[in-house]
Design a protein around this motif. Structure first.
Motif, PDB file in Angstrom:
ATOM      1  N   GLU A   1     -14.533  41.986  13.540  1.00 26.62           N
ATOM      2  CA  GLU A   1     -14.997  43.383  13.591  1.00 26.62           C
ATOM      3  C   GLU A   1     -15.768  43.494  12.459  1.00 26.62           C
ATOM      4  O   GLU A   1     -16.817  44.254  12.500  1.00 26.62           O
ATOM      5  N   MET A   2     -15.673  43.083  11.337  1.00 29.84           N
ATOM      6  CA  MET A   2     -16.522  42.919  10.258  1.00 29.84           C
ATOM      7  C   MET A   2     -17.800  42.300  10.438  1.00 29.84           C
ATOM      8  O   MET A   2     -18.751  42.647   9.800  1.00 29.84           O
ATOM      9  N   ILE A   3     -17.972  41.177  10.950  1.00 35.06           N
ATOM     10  CA  ILE A   3     -19.004  40.336  11.584  1.00 35.06           C
ATOM     11  C   ILE A   3     -20.011  41.277  12.289  1.00 35.06           C
ATOM     12  O   ILE A   3     -21.013  41.381  12.046  1.00 35.06           O
ATOM     13  N   LEU A   4     -19.406  41.796  13.362  1.00 33.32           N
ATOM     14  CA  LEU A   4     -19.828  42.658  14.132  1.00 33.32           C
ATOM     15  C   LEU A   4     -20.640  44.100  13.500  1.00 33.32           C
ATOM     16  O   LEU A   4     -21.615  44.336  13.767  1.00 33.32           O
ATOM     17  N   ASN A   5     -19.779  44.496  12.524  1.00 30.42           N
ATOM     18  CA  ASN A   5     -20.294  45.525  11.723  1.00 30.42           C
ATOM     19  C   ASN A   5     -21.468  45.117  10.966  1.00 30.42           C
ATOM     20  O   ASN A   5     -22.525  45.931  10.702  1.00 30.42           O
ATOM     21  N   SER A   6     -21.416  43.955  10.183  1.00 31.31           N
ATOM     22  CA  SER A   6     -22.662  43.382   9.575  1.00 31.31           C
ATOM     23  C   SER A   6     -23.850  43.199  10.254  1.00 31.31           C
ATOM     24  O   SER A   6     -25.071  43.354   9.909  1.00 31.31           O
ATOM     25  N   ILE A   7     -23.761  43.425  11.798  1.00 33.98           N
ATOM     26  CA  ILE A   7     -25.111  43.071  12.599  1.00 33.98           C
ATOM     27  C   ILE A   7     -25.331  44.708  13.108  1.00 33.98           C
ATOM     28  O   ILE A   7     -26.447  44.986  13.029  1.00 33.98           O
ATOM     29  N   LEU A   8     -24.456  45.583  13.259  1.00 32.12           N
ATOM     30  CA  LEU A   8     -24.839  46.685  13.789  1.00 32.12           C
ATOM     31  C   LEU A   8     -25.093  47.872  12.639  1.00 32.12           C
ATOM     32  O   LEU A   8     -25.996  48.574  12.972  1.00 32.12           O
ATOM     33  N   LEU A   9     -24.535  47.864  11.768  1.00 28.22           N
ATOM     34  CA  LEU A   9     -24.871  48.897  10.680  1.00 28.22           C
ATOM     35  C   LEU A   9     -26.285  48.747  10.062  1.00 28.22           C
ATOM     36  O   LEU A   9     -26.962  49.774   9.809  1.00 28.22           O
ATOM     37  N   PRO A  10     -26.808  47.610   9.839  1.00 32.12           N
ATOM     38  CA  PRO A  10     -28.537  47.641   9.682  1.00 32.12           C
ATOM     39  C   PRO A  10     -29.311  48.381  10.736  1.00 32.12           C
ATOM     40  O   PRO A  10     -30.281  48.946  10.558  1.00 32.12           O
ATOM     41  N   MET A  11     -28.642  48.025  11.837  1.00 32.04           N
ATOM     42  CA  MET A  11     -29.583  48.420  13.365  1.00 32.04           C
ATOM     43  C   MET A  11     -29.262  49.965  13.147  1.00 32.04           C
ATOM     44  O   MET A  11     -30.319  50.737  13.384  1.00 32.04           O
ATOM     45  N   MET A  12     -28.191  50.751  12.990  1.00 35.28           N
ATOM     46  CA  MET A  12     -28.050  52.136  12.580  1.00 35.28           C
ATOM     47  C   MET A  12     -28.867  52.546  11.685  1.00 35.28           C
ATOM     48  O   MET A  12     -29.433  53.602  12.004  1.00 35.28           O
TER      49      MET A  12
ATOM     50  N   GLU B   1     -21.000  51.820   3.585  1.00 30.15           N
ATOM     51  CA  GLU B   1     -20.131  50.937   4.470  1.00 30.15           C
ATOM     52  C   GLU B   1     -20.707  49.806   4.499  1.00 30.15           C
ATOM     53  O   GLU B   1     -19.884  48.795   4.585  1.00 30.15           O
ATOM     54  N   MET B   2     -21.982  49.470   4.634  1.00 30.33           N
ATOM     55  CA  MET B   2     -22.836  48.172   4.561  1.00 30.33           C
ATOM     56  C   MET B   2     -22.291  47.401   3.361  1.00 30.33           C
ATOM     57  O   MET B   2     -22.261  46.446   3.363  1.00 30.33           O
ATOM     58  N   VAL B   3     -22.529  48.181   2.225  1.00 32.16           N
ATOM     59  CA  VAL B   3     -22.246  47.396   1.068  1.00 32.16           C
ATOM     60  C   VAL B   3     -20.782  47.098   0.995  1.00 32.16           C
ATOM     61  O   VAL B   3     -20.596  46.002   0.491  1.00 32.16           O
ATOM     62  N   LYS B   4     -19.976  47.880   1.295  1.00 36.52           N
ATOM     63  CA  LYS B   4     -18.685  47.564   1.296  1.00 36.52           C
ATOM     64  C   LYS B   4     -18.337  46.571   2.082  1.00 36.52           C
ATOM     65  O   LYS B   4     -17.356  45.600   1.912  1.00 36.52           O
TER      66      LYS B   4
ATOM     67  N   GLU C   1     -16.948  42.505   1.061  1.00 36.71           N
ATOM     68  CA  GLU C   1     -15.561  42.113   1.901  1.00 36.71           C
ATOM     69  C   GLU C   1     -15.873  40.676   2.625  1.00 36.71           C
ATOM     70  O   GLU C   1     -14.998  39.890   2.249  1.00 36.71           O
ATOM     71  N   LEU C   2     -16.930  40.622   3.139  1.00 38.37           N
ATOM     72  CA  LEU C   2     -17.453  39.567   3.689  1.00 38.37           C
ATOM     73  C   LEU C   2     -17.480  38.217   2.885  1.00 38.37           C
ATOM     74  O   LEU C   2     -17.055  37.155   2.941  1.00 38.37           O
ATOM     75  N   LYS C   3     -18.181  38.765   1.765  1.00 37.12           N
ATOM     76  CA  LYS C   3     -18.370  37.716   0.652  1.00 37.12           C
ATOM     77  C   LYS C   3     -16.993  37.529   0.111  1.00 37.12           C
ATOM     78  O   LYS C   3     -16.892  36.026  -0.523  1.00 37.12           O
ATOM     79  N   ALA C   4     -16.029  38.177  -0.248  1.00 38.62           N
ATOM     80  CA  ALA C   4     -14.825  37.597  -0.881  1.00 38.62           C
ATOM     81  C   ALA C   4     -14.121  36.994   0.099  1.00 38.62           C
ATOM     82  O   ALA C   4     -13.194  36.054  -0.397  1.00 38.62           O
ATOM     83  N   ARG C   5     -14.329  37.239   1.449  1.00 40.15           N
ATOM     84  CA  ARG C   5     -13.568  36.112   2.540  1.00 40.15           C
ATOM     85  C   ARG C   5     -14.189  34.899   2.795  1.00 40.15           C
ATOM     86  O   ARG C   5     -13.811  34.094   3.785  1.00 40.15           O
TER      87      ARG C   5
ATOM     88  N   MET D   1     -27.292  58.442   6.564  1.00 43.13           N
ATOM     89  CA  MET D   1     -27.938  57.436   5.983  1.00 43.13           C
ATOM     90  C   MET D   1     -27.265  56.724   4.743  1.00 43.13           C
ATOM     91  O   MET D   1     -26.801  55.500   4.634  1.00 43.13           O
ATOM     92  N   ASN D   2     -26.853  57.534   3.991  1.00 48.25           N
ATOM     93  CA  ASN D   2     -26.127  57.208   2.723  1.00 48.25           C
ATOM     94  C   ASN D   2     -24.423  56.787   3.063  1.00 48.25           C
ATOM     95  O   ASN D   2     -24.230  55.754   2.275  1.00 48.25           O
TER      96      ASN D   2
END
Length: 160
Positions: free
Chosen positions: A47-58, A94-97, A101-105, A88-89
């Motif tokens: 889900e986090m991987i999918l969010n890393s793709i979707l959030l920049p598009m949004m 959420e993108m930064v968070k 989290e992905l970087k920590a994992r 946008m804020n």
């Protein structure tokens, strides 16, 4: 006394070696690479991987719509622009968070360009590479759902 028996020569002249010692010596000289246990990503990590793709598009979509409101002559454009900035804020936070989290994992996501309709990505998860593909229709529906959730929380906070 002969030279073989001086110092440690007595031991050097001995030709007898126990099999266990020989195996240990060979193992020390030629260490075998450790076999890593493959730890596949969990459902939450997918889900986090999918969010890393979707959030920049949004974020791009909302920014484009905000620019359209800036040049419009709509009476409510000021409110639309303010709501766009708030969205946008939130998405950026959420993108930064999500990225942290992905970087920590120890998960990294890369775009993989292919000449078809789907979106293709690769991600490295704890040293192993996996493919990840998403159909455009799925992306549209997921973005629509996530955007609805953001607007719902925004309206809920405005009521309080």
């Amino acid at each position: 006394m002969s030279k073989k028996l001086e110092g440690n020569g007595r031991w050097e002249s001995s030709r007898m070696m126990l099999p266990q010692h020989k195996e240990a010596l060979i193992a020390r000289q030629n260490p075998e690479p450790e076999v890593k246990q493959v730890q596949k990503p969990t459902e939450e990590e997918h889900e986090m991987i999918l969010n890393s793709i979707l959030l920049p598009m949004m974020l791009t979509m909302i920014e484009r719509n905000g620019k359209e409101f800036e040049v419009s002559t709509n009476m409510l454009r000021r409110y639309y622009i303010a709501a766009t900035q708030i969205l946008m804020n939130r998405i950026h936070a959420e993108m930064v968070k999500n990225k942290n989290e992905l970087k920590a994992r120890k998960i990294r996501v890369f775009e993989d360009i292919r000449p078809d309709e789907d979106l293709h990505y690769k991600y490295l998860c704890r040293g192993y590479e996996y493919p990840f593909s998403v159909m455009r229709d799925v992306v549209k529906s997921r973005i629509s759902i996530k955007l609805g959730e953001y607007v719902k929380t925004l309206l809920h906070q405005m009521r309080e």
